[in-house]
Scaffold this active site. Structure first.
Site, short mmCIF file in Angstrom:
data_model
loop_
_atom_site.label_atom_id
_atom_site.label_comp_id
_atom_site.label_asym_id
_atom_site.label_seq_id
_atom_site.Cartn_x
_atom_site.Cartn_y
_atom_site.Cartn_z
N HIS A 74 0.74 -1.21 -0.12
CA HIS A 74 -0.15 -0.10 0.16
C HIS A 74 0.76 1.06 -0.03
CE1 HIS A 74 1.17 -0.09 4.30
NE2 HIS A 74 0.77 1.20 4.26
N HIS A 89 1.66 6.82 -0.15
CA HIS A 89 1.01 6.09 0.71
C HIS A 89 -0.37 6.11 0.36
CE1 HIS A 89 -1.08 4.79 4.52
NE2 HIS A 89 -0.04 4.25 5.04
#
Length: 167
Positions: A74, A89
């Protein structure tokens, strides 16, 4: 040469001193302060912008070497050839999905060119599961940055500048 020509030359000459950071993801640029996570909103990990995604992949925002790619795919860090350290992120609390909805394309330590795919994701799935899909893009070594210009508007992954940096 008229006044406007001189101004135009000054502006374009100055532009060459800036390093452009491209959108790692397609979508709308939003303020980092709008991210619903104190770590990003208060710039604890660095300064930058966030993107409300519309695409399905994350690409390298600049040419450089991929540092860490989180096990859950992620988020990742990249260091540019110019020494800019960036952290991308996807979403907030997406680590809790344990990699569901993400597929790694690139590898840690890999040299990449701006625009090369790093991670693919399933936006519809993630919109239903994550606390937020706002994707922070932050410079983690702000101490070595002289000036940061944050841009706004719609962004196309690998094509649209989202920030301009002067070291």
């Amino acid at each position: 040469m008229g006044l406007f020509d001189k101004l135009k030359q000054l502006v374009s000459d100055d532009d060459q001193n800036y390093i452009e950071i491209l959108a790692p993801i397609s979508g709308e640029i939003v303020k980092i302060e709008d991210v619903p996570d104190v770590v990003f909103a208060e710039k604890i990990v660095g300064d930058g912008v966030a993107i409300k995604p519309t695409g399905n992949k994350i690409v390298a925002p600049l040419s450089g070497k991929i540092g860490k790619i989180f096990e859950t795919n992620h988020a990742f860090a990249i260091e540019s050839d110019d020494g800019i350290e960036l952290f991308v992120h996807f979403g907030i609390d997406t680590v809790e999905l344990k990699g569901e909805g993400f597929k790694r394309i690139a590898e840690e330590g890999q040299q990449v060119k701006a625009g090369e795919p790093i991670i693919e994701f399933d936006l519809a799935f993630l919109e239903g599961k994550a606390k937020s899909v706002l994707t922070p893009v932050v410079i983690s070594n702000m101490d070595s940055i002289h000036e940061l210009i944050k841009l706004s508007g719609a962004a196309e992954e690998g094509k649209t500048a989202i920030m301009k940096v002067k070291k």
